[in-house]
Design a protein around this motif. Structure first.
Motif, PDB file in Angstrom:
ATOM      1  N   ARG A  50       0.834  -1.211   0.000  1.00  0.00           N
ATOM      2  CA  ARG A  50       0.000   0.000   0.000  1.00  0.00           C
ATOM      3  C   ARG A  50       0.867   1.259   0.000  1.00  0.00           C
TER       4      ARG A  50
ATOM      5  N   ASP B 270       1.267   3.292  -2.262  1.00  0.00           N
ATOM      6  CA  ASP B 270       0.590   4.410  -2.908  1.00  0.00           C
ATOM      7  C   ASP B 270      -0.408   5.109  -1.982  1.00  0.00           C
ATOM      8  N   SER B 271      -0.615   4.588  -0.782  1.00  0.00           N
ATOM      9  CA  SER B 271      -1.562   5.197   0.150  1.00  0.00           C
ATOM     10  C   SER B 271      -0.885   6.178   1.113  1.00  0.00           C
TER      11      SER B 271
ATOM     12  N   GLN C 263       2.159   9.364   1.636  1.00  0.00           N
ATOM     13  CA  GLN C 263       2.936  10.382   0.934  1.00  0.00           C
ATOM     14  C   GLN C 263       4.336  10.408   1.521  1.00  0.00           C
TER      15      GLN C 263
ATOM     16  N   ASP D  57       0.438  15.052  -5.840  1.00  0.00           N
ATOM     17  CA  ASP D  57       1.045  14.170  -4.836  1.00  0.00           C
ATOM     18  C   ASP D  57       0.268  14.212  -3.524  1.00  0.00           C
TER      19      ASP D  57
ATOM     20  N   ALA E  18      -3.382  12.393  -4.026  1.00  0.00           N
ATOM     21  CA  ALA E  18      -3.421  10.993  -4.468  1.00  0.00           C
ATOM     22  C   ALA E  18      -3.858  10.041  -3.353  1.00  0.00           C
TER      23      ALA E  18
ATOM     24  N   LYS F   1      -7.324   7.843  -3.326  1.00  0.00           N
ATOM     25  CA  LYS F   1      -7.213   6.386  -3.176  1.00  0.00           C
ATOM     26  C   LYS F   1      -8.244   5.862  -2.185  1.00  0.00           C
TER      27      LYS F   1
ATOM     28  N   ASP G 110      -6.043   4.380 -11.739  1.00  0.00           N
ATOM     29  CA  ASP G 110      -5.688   5.336 -10.707  1.00  0.00           C
ATOM     30  C   ASP G 110      -5.532   6.717 -11.327  1.00  0.00           C
TER      31      ASP G 110
END
Length: 504
Positions: free
Chosen positions: A28, A30-31, A33, A168, A171, A175, A185
């Motif tokens: 995860r 991408d969850s 920053q 950024d 995102a 999500k 995405d």
């Protein structure tokens, strides 16, 4: 990643490294920053005599502090090939023995500090490179020279890096809105959605687009941007809902004279919350920086929602005389009529802020909650999606009307069939305090008030009379405030256009 590379990367990482590792392990990444400190990190490796070939071990090391650095800008000594011998002395025990690392906003200073720390360390046969960072210095100097001569997009007022920073930042928020049917995405040229995966068999797509209007002016004047995105979502998804459709995904358009990353992130963060609370995915959008089109600090919003309804379940349908009108309470003014609201507040109310600030910073005159007038007027538009979908699925709902600009007078007839009217009993629901206060200032006639503002009703649900009580109870279970305000009646002329008929 080798040791020296790690020793310049990790000092620049602002996140807790454990958080990043856990996100990687749990698939995860991408969850979260990942944030980096601005500046440069430089490390000087001290190697053993003979390295990278055979090298001796056990040589005493001097100059290594006994304690860790106490300030963030102090050089760091990373030990790699070291050991403590029987006498308690720190000695060499590897090829790359240790490195001295320094961090600074200026590269030349970081290099100098790293070499200064390196000079304090010593052991027999130690060797190290003396050119660390020089190639980077030459690159930066060349880049600086080129930038002085070349024109960049940012000189026109458009900063691509600020736009990227917004993407950024949002995102992870987008999500969290992912739902069944999402295929792509953020970041692609187009967003993909699979209605079959969302559970539809023979769907009709329903689209809606809207904005927030001049309510934005109050948010911008007070620098309160956290909830305005909810208004944008609500204005779109509540419209899509009227067709009996389940909102599936949402796209936003954010246009501004200059991107302020914190402001844009708050606004779009509100959009993401609105999507989450409506069960639809924030699947894409556009952030446009347009200097000269808007002043610095100004922005405008547009939203686009797409929903789906099975072909046999499209609303309105079967609306007939005798059907009952159930009104769902609004949260306030919602997002329509703010040009009039602002005119009444700023020109007609007589309000003056003695400190010279905005009148919207004064205590709210129509409630005793401790909020300012501006905070009260920025109450987000209510989202009716989940409650009304539950009512529709229970059976007996024949139509819905989203009460926006034009009030009950203009919006309710839009869903009625020819030859019918809506008979609405005045006084069957309470006028919210904000409308009472605005009307005290504007002294509007009742008919004008009813066709300008929602007057405390944000959605009207048209239901079979036999199902009215059960549907009202279900809506209340979903935290709606419900009022029975009237019925559908037959017009004396079957060919006449529908209208609202008010009575006491």
């Amino acid at each position: 990643m080798g040791d020296p590379e790690t020793q310049v990367v990790l000092p620049l990482l602002e996140n807790d490294l454990l958080e990043v590792i856990e996100a990687c392990v749990e698939s995860r990444l991408d969850s979260i920053q990942v944030s980096w400190k601005p500046g440069y990190a430089v490390t000087i490796v001290s190697a053993s005599q003979g390295y990278p070939d055979a090298y001796p071990k056990g040589r005493a090391i001097s100059g290594v502090p006994a304690t860790l650095p106490t300030t963030s800008d102090a050089p760091i000594i990373f030990q790699a090939g070291t050991a403590i011998n029987n006498n308690g002395t720190l000695v060499t025990n590897g090829g790359r023995v240790l490195s001295t690392t320094a961090v600074h906003a200026d590269l030349a200073t970081a290099i100098a500090n790293a070499y200064a720390a390196n000079a304090k360390v010593d052991f027999e046969g130690r060797h190290f490179r003396t050119d660390i960072g020089q190639k980077a210095l030459r690159f930066l100097e060349k880049q600086k020279t080129q930038q002085a001569a070349a024109v960049s997009y940012s000189e026109s007022g458009v900063d691509i890096e600020r736009g990227d920073a917004v993407v950024d930042g949002i995102a992870p928020l987008a999500k969290k809105t992912t739902r069944s049917g999402c295929v792509s995405d953020l970041g692609g040229f187009g967003a993909l959605f699979d209605t079959k995966a969302a559970g539809f068999v023979d769907p009709i797509l329903v689209s809606g687009t809207d904005g927030v209007g001049t309510k934005l002016k109050i948010a911008q004047e007070l620098n309160l941007h956290d909830d305005i995105g909810i208004d944008l979502v609500a204005m779109c998804v509540n419209d899509v809902l009227v067709q009996g459709a389940e909102p599936l995904f949402f796209l936003d358009y954010f246009a501004t004279g200059r991107i302020h990353v914190d402001v844009a992130t708050k606004v779009i963060g509100g959009i993401a919350r609105g999507c989450k609370e409506s069960g639809c995915a924030l699947i894409g959008g556009e952030t446009a920086e347009m200097p000269g089109m808007y002043r610095d600090g100004e922005y405008d919003l547009a939203g686009f929602s797409v929903g789906a309804v099975e072909r046999t379940n499209i609303l309105p349908r079967n609306i007939k005389p005798g059907d009952v009108l159930l009104a769902l309470s609004s949260s306030g003014v919602h997002s329509n009529g703010y040009s009039l609201v602002r005119y009444l507040v700023e020109k007609k109310s007589g309000l003056v802020n003695p400190s010279g600030g905005s009148v919207y910073e004064l205590p709210c005159p129509f409630e005793n909650t401790g909020r300012t007038l501006g905070q009260a007027l920025l109450t987000p538009t209510r989202l009716y999606v989940l409650s009304c979908l539950a009512a529709i699925r229970s059976g007996g709902v024949n139509g819905l009307a989203h009460i926006t600009g034009g009030g009950i007078t203009e919006n309710l007839p839009r869903v009625l069939p020819q030859g019918t009217n809506a008979s609405v009993k005045l006084g069957s629901w309470p006028l919210l305090p904000v409308f009472t206060w605005l009307n005290e200032i504007g002294k509007m006639e009742q008919t004008e008030l009813l066709r300008t503002f929602n007057c405390g009703i944000g959605m009207v649900v048209i239901v079979d009379a036999a199902r009215a009580s059960a549907i009202a109870a279900l809506l209340r279970q979903h935290n709606e405030t419900v009022y029975e305000i009237g019925t559908i009646t037959a017009s004396t002329d079957p060919a006449s256009s529908p209208k609202v008929v008010y009575h006491n």
